[in-house]
Motif scaffolding. Structure first.
Motif, PDB file in Angstrom:
ATOM      1  N   ILE A  25       0.835  -1.198   0.000  1.00  0.00           N
ATOM      2  CA  ILE A  25       0.000   0.000   0.000  1.00  0.00           C
ATOM      3  C   ILE A  25       0.875   1.255   0.000  1.00  0.00           C
ATOM      4  O   ILE A  25       0.648   2.192  -0.769  1.00  0.00           O
ATOM      5  CB  ILE A  25      -0.965   0.003   1.204  1.00  0.00           C
ATOM      6  N   TYR A  26       1.902   1.280   0.837  1.00  0.00           N
ATOM      7  CA  TYR A  26       2.796   2.429   0.913  1.00  0.00           C
ATOM      8  C   TYR A  26       3.490   2.670  -0.425  1.00  0.00           C
ATOM      9  O   TYR A  26       3.573   3.804  -0.901  1.00  0.00           O
ATOM     10  CB  TYR A  26       3.838   2.210   2.018  1.00  0.00           C
ATOM     11  N   ASP A  27       3.982   1.603  -1.067  1.00  0.00           N
ATOM     12  CA  ASP A  27       4.669   1.740  -2.349  1.00  0.00           C
ATOM     13  C   ASP A  27       3.733   2.219  -3.447  1.00  0.00           C
ATOM     14  O   ASP A  27       4.158   2.890  -4.383  1.00  0.00           O
ATOM     15  CB  ASP A  27       5.328   0.422  -2.762  1.00  0.00           C
ATOM     16  N   SER A  28       2.439   1.885  -3.357  1.00  0.00           N
ATOM     17  CA  SER A  28       1.504   2.359  -4.369  1.00  0.00           C
ATOM     18  C   SER A  28       1.227   3.851  -4.200  1.00  0.00           C
ATOM     19  O   SER A  28       0.953   4.552  -5.159  1.00  0.00           O
ATOM     20  CB  SER A  28       0.200   1.568  -4.315  1.00  0.00           C
ATOM     21  N   PRO A  32       9.058   3.799  -4.443  1.00  0.00           N
ATOM     22  CA  PRO A  32      10.439   3.823  -3.955  1.00  0.00           C
ATOM     23  C   PRO A  32      11.268   4.872  -4.686  1.00  0.00           C
ATOM     24  O   PRO A  32      10.962   5.264  -5.807  1.00  0.00           O
ATOM     25  CB  PRO A  32      10.957   2.417  -4.265  1.00  0.00           C
ATOM     26  N   ASP A  33      12.361   5.328  -4.071  1.00  0.00           N
ATOM     27  CA  ASP A  33      13.198   6.396  -4.623  1.00  0.00           C
ATOM     28  C   ASP A  33      13.730   6.081  -6.010  1.00  0.00           C
ATOM     29  O   ASP A  33      13.812   6.958  -6.852  1.00  0.00           O
ATOM     30  CB  ASP A  33      14.376   6.689  -3.693  1.00  0.00           C
ATOM     31  N   ASP A  34      14.121   4.838  -6.288  1.00  0.00           N
ATOM     32  CA  ASP A  34      14.699   4.523  -7.585  1.00  0.00           C
ATOM     33  C   ASP A  34      13.686   4.719  -8.710  1.00  0.00           C
ATOM     34  O   ASP A  34      14.032   5.155  -9.794  1.00  0.00           O
ATOM     35  CB  ASP A  34      15.290   3.116  -7.621  1.00  0.00           C
ATOM     36  N   THR A  35      12.415   4.455  -8.468  1.00  0.00           N
ATOM     37  CA  THR A  35      11.384   4.666  -9.484  1.00  0.00           C
ATOM     38  C   THR A  35      11.192   6.158  -9.736  1.00  0.00           C
ATOM     39  O   THR A  35      11.071   6.597 -10.866  1.00  0.00           O
ATOM     40  CB  THR A  35      10.047   4.054  -9.030  1.00  0.00           C
ATOM     41  N   VAL A  36      11.206   6.956  -8.680  1.00  0.00           N
ATOM     42  CA  VAL A  36      11.021   8.399  -8.810  1.00  0.00           C
ATOM     43  C   VAL A  36      12.191   9.008  -9.569  1.00  0.00           C
ATOM     44  O   VAL A  36      11.998   9.826 -10.465  1.00  0.00           O
ATOM     45  CB  VAL A  36      10.869   9.058  -7.419  1.00  0.00           C
ATOM     46  N   SER A  37      13.419   8.615  -9.258  1.00  0.00           N
ATOM     47  CA  SER A  37      14.577   9.187  -9.933  1.00  0.00           C
ATOM     48  C   SER A  37      14.604   8.812 -11.404  1.00  0.00           C
ATOM     49  O   SER A  37      15.013   9.602 -12.243  1.00  0.00           O
ATOM     50  CB  SER A  37      15.879   8.764  -9.242  1.00  0.00           C
ATOM     51  N   GLU A  38      14.145   7.610 -11.766  1.00  0.00           N
ATOM     52  CA  GLU A  38      14.074   7.231 -13.174  1.00  0.00           C
ATOM     53  C   GLU A  38      13.089   8.120 -13.908  1.00  0.00           C
ATOM     54  O   GLU A  38      13.346   8.578 -15.013  1.00  0.00           O
ATOM     55  CB  GLU A  38      13.638   5.769 -13.312  1.00  0.00           C
ATOM     56  N   LYS A  39      11.944   8.399 -13.304  1.00  0.00           N
ATOM     57  CA  LYS A  39      10.942   9.252 -13.938  1.00  0.00           C
ATOM     58  C   LYS A  39      11.458  10.676 -14.086  1.00  0.00           C
ATOM     59  O   LYS A  39      11.191  11.346 -15.066  1.00  0.00           O
ATOM     60  CB  LYS A  39       9.643   9.231 -13.135  1.00  0.00           C
ATOM     61  N   GLN A  40      12.209  11.172 -13.096  1.00  0.00           N
ATOM     62  CA  GLN A  40      12.748  12.524 -13.179  1.00  0.00           C
ATOM     63  C   GLN A  40      13.776  12.623 -14.306  1.00  0.00           C
ATOM     64  O   GLN A  40      13.846  13.623 -14.996  1.00  0.00           O
ATOM     65  CB  GLN A  40      13.394  12.928 -11.852  1.00  0.00           C
ATOM     66  N   ASN A  41      14.570  11.592 -14.501  1.00  0.00           N
ATOM     67  CA  ASN A  41      15.571  11.612 -15.560  1.00  0.00           C
ATOM     68  C   ASN A  41      14.920  11.588 -16.936  1.00  0.00           C
ATOM     69  O   ASN A  41      15.475  12.110 -17.889  1.00  0.00           O
ATOM     70  CB  ASN A  41      16.528  10.423 -15.420  1.00  0.00           C
TER      71      ASN A  41
END
Length: 63
Positions: A25-28, A32-41
């Motif tokens: 639930i928290y991850d949805s 996680p940070d690695d997913t956010v950083s990939e989207k920012q890149n």
């Protein structure tokens, strides 16, 4: 021969299940940070602000 069998209580199994469920639930909600950083890149830069525009916007907000 040599196998070790570990006893796991029902309460311990339930606790582990609840932790997995809460983590899902928290991850949805907050990936996680690695997913956010990939989207920012991958995100394109939307705009840039020149120094003249920055000074104009600062001047209007100060008055």
């Amino acid at each position: 021969m040599g196998e070790i069998i570990r006893f796991v209580s029902k309460s311990e199994l339930e606790r582990a299940r609840l932790i997995r469920e809460a983590r899902t639930i928290y991850d949805s909600i907050s990936p996680p940070d690695d997913t956010v950083s990939e989207k920012q890149n991958e995100a394109p830069v939307s705009h840039t602000v020149s120094s003249a525009d920055a000074h104009r916007s600062l001047g209007s907000s100060l008055s």
